[in-house]
Design a protein around this motif. Structure first.
Motif, PDB file in Angstrom:
ATOM      1  N   ARG A  59       0.817  -1.201   0.000  1.00  0.00           N
ATOM      2  CA  ARG A  59       0.000   0.000   0.000  1.00  0.00           C
ATOM      3  C   ARG A  59       0.857   1.260   0.000  1.00  0.00           C
ATOM      4  NH1 ARG A  59      -3.868  -1.670   4.910  1.00  0.00           N
ATOM      5  NH2 ARG A  59      -1.956  -2.731   5.516  1.00  0.00           N
ATOM      6  N   ALA A 109       2.619  -9.274   2.423  1.00  0.00           N
ATOM      7  CA  ALA A 109       1.387  -9.024   1.673  1.00  0.00           C
ATOM      8  C   ALA A 109       0.759 -10.340   1.213  1.00  0.00           C
ATOM      9  CB  ALA A 109       1.671  -8.119   0.476  1.00  0.00           C
ATOM     10  N   TRP A 177      -5.366  -2.836  -3.087  1.00  0.00           N
ATOM     11  CA  TRP A 177      -5.415  -2.978  -1.641  1.00  0.00           C
ATOM     12  C   TRP A 177      -6.005  -1.698  -1.036  1.00  0.00           C
ATOM     13  CZ3 TRP A 177      -0.619  -5.267   1.320  1.00  0.00           C
ATOM     14  CH2 TRP A 177      -1.048  -5.769   2.552  1.00  0.00           C
ATOM     15  N   GLU A 255      -9.629  -4.815   5.786  1.00  0.00           N
ATOM     16  CA  GLU A 255      -8.793  -4.650   4.603  1.00  0.00           C
ATOM     17  C   GLU A 255      -9.584  -5.154   3.398  1.00  0.00           C
ATOM     18  OE1 GLU A 255      -5.272  -6.822   5.569  1.00  0.00           O
ATOM     19  OE2 GLU A 255      -4.270  -5.055   6.381  1.00  0.00           O
ATOM     20  N   PHE A 257      -9.401  -6.375  -0.412  1.00  0.00           N
ATOM     21  CA  PHE A 257      -8.642  -6.820  -1.585  1.00  0.00           C
ATOM     22  C   PHE A 257      -9.598  -6.822  -2.770  1.00  0.00           C
ATOM     23  CE2 PHE A 257      -6.129  -8.491   1.886  1.00  0.00           C
ATOM     24  CZ  PHE A 257      -4.824  -8.349   1.445  1.00  0.00           C
TER      25      PHE A 257
END
Length: 392
Positions: A59, A109, A177, A255, A257
């Motif tokens: 990120r 990641a 992301w 988070e 994705f």
């Protein structure tokens, strides 16, 4: 007779329930939306790659302060350069020793992506990413290099790193992301004898189930206490259900994705797709015929894998270190050690493209990780037909 009829009715009902469960599981199968492609490209091409659905694996603001580079060489050589060598650079007239240190941010990641895939019951190998294992940072022993006005000359020619150490590059994948700060709907719902917290998030999914173009996958900030994560492709929402403690203690931050169907790219790409179909990571592996079929599925040009011929000399390929391995944690490792019953199978790996042969060890580790998920009770050994990178 009545008992026989009742027994038959009960069996029929059990079959119906099992069929409905299998149908529901198939409807929630997100393997089709898990084509993961990685590529190494200049950081300056970020905007162009975004148009093709590729974004940096880290990120914004997460990059280290030290220069980030990639080693364009085989895995064994990259280990030697990162762990054993010291080089001499120059800052003006001053000689500045420096070393290359492995940068783990891309592996980290991957771990977050793997956690996400597990929530959605993805059974495919999650990712194939050789360049993540070639990322290094330049480290010097200078007290405060940030105050220096002259840039550090790495003297690549003199250090034998010309054409090997790639600067100004970034590792990309077909995920964006992001962060979701708030649920669209939160509340409590009675379930069995307990009370569960429920949070619902709307998605921005696009395309059809047969041909997905964009999919959202959420990874909650707190995983302990989660009971289920259900993604509704028709209703465009993700429902996360957890225990009462989970609901009280966790935030609504997730988070995000955002998966994109990978587009065309000029750089060499690495994907978790297979040339002859897809394979799951579940089910027992019992016969040589089953293994041959699985190896065909795992074959992707220019790489190939076959069962090794008995007593034929070959070079053994290195396995990744624990921190770099795919799907490997302490629990799985202990299970493998206890479950193995002495059976060993050797596999021969080959590459028909000289330019990509430096990734043969990486391909072997990718394949063996998939096989170990299917058959942890077998000791797998990777080898190449001739001496080369990774030979021990």
């Amino acid at each position: 007779a009545a008992e026989t009829i009742e027994h038959g009715a009960r069996l029929t009902e059990e079959r119906r329930e099992r069929f409905e469960q299998e149908e529901a599981a198939a409807a929630e199968d997100w393997n089709a939306s898990w084509d993961v492609t990685t590529l190494l490209a200049p950081l300056a091409e970020r905007a162009t790659l975004a148009a093709a659905g590729f974004y940096p694996m880290v990120r914004d603001g997460a990059l280290p302060q030290r220069p980030l580079c990639f080693l364009a060489t085989d895995y064994a050589t990259s280990r030697s350069l990162a762990y054993e060598k010291t080089f001499e650079g120059r800052r003006g007239e001053k000689i500045v020793p420096y070393r290359l240190r492995f940068a783990s941010l891309f592996i980290e990641a991957e771990h977050r992506l793997r956690e996400t895939s597990e929530l959605y019951h993805v059974t495919r190998p999650v990712i194939f990413s050789p360049w993540a294992r070639r990322a290094v940072m330049v480290e010097t022993e200078e007290a405060d290099a940030s105050e220096e006005t002259e840039p550090l000359d790495l003297c690549l020619e003199a250090n034998g790193l010309a054409g090997i150490l790639r600067e100004g590059q970034m590792l990309y994948w077909n995920f964006e992301w992001l962060v979701r700060q708030d649920a669209d709907n939160s509340g409590r719902s009675p379930a069995f004898d307990d009370v569960h917290g429920v949070r619902t998030y709307l998605t921005e999914d696009q395309g059809t189930r047969e041909r997905p173009e964009q999919r959202d996958f959420l990874l909650p900030e707190q995983l302990t206490g989660i009971r289920s994560v259900e993604k509704d492709s028709e209703g465009h929402q993700i429902v996360i259900t957890g225990t009462n403690d989970w609901y009280e203690d966790s935030s609504e931050r997730c988070e995000l994705f955002r998966w994109y169907r990978p587009g065309a790219a000029s750089a060499v790409t690495f994907a978790n797709a297979f040339a002859k179909g897809r394979t799951t990571a579940s089910g027992m592996l019992c016969t040589h015929a089953q293994l041959d079929y699985l190896l065909q599925q795992l074959t992707q040009a220019p790489f190939a894998v076959t069962q090794a011929e008995a007593d034929k000399p070959a070079a053994v390929l290195l396995r990744y270190e624990r921190g770099m391995a795919y799907d490997r944690d302490r629990t799985q490792e202990l299970f493998r050690r206890r479950a193995r019953g002495g059976q060993t199978i050797r596999l021969t790996f080959a590459c028909t493209d000289a330019a990509q042969s430096m990734f043969l060890t990486d391909y072997a580790n990718f394949v063996l990780a998939a096989l170990e998920r299917r058959a942890p009770y077998i000791t797998w050994i990777a080898q190449s037909e001739r001496d080369g990178e990774g030979a021990t």
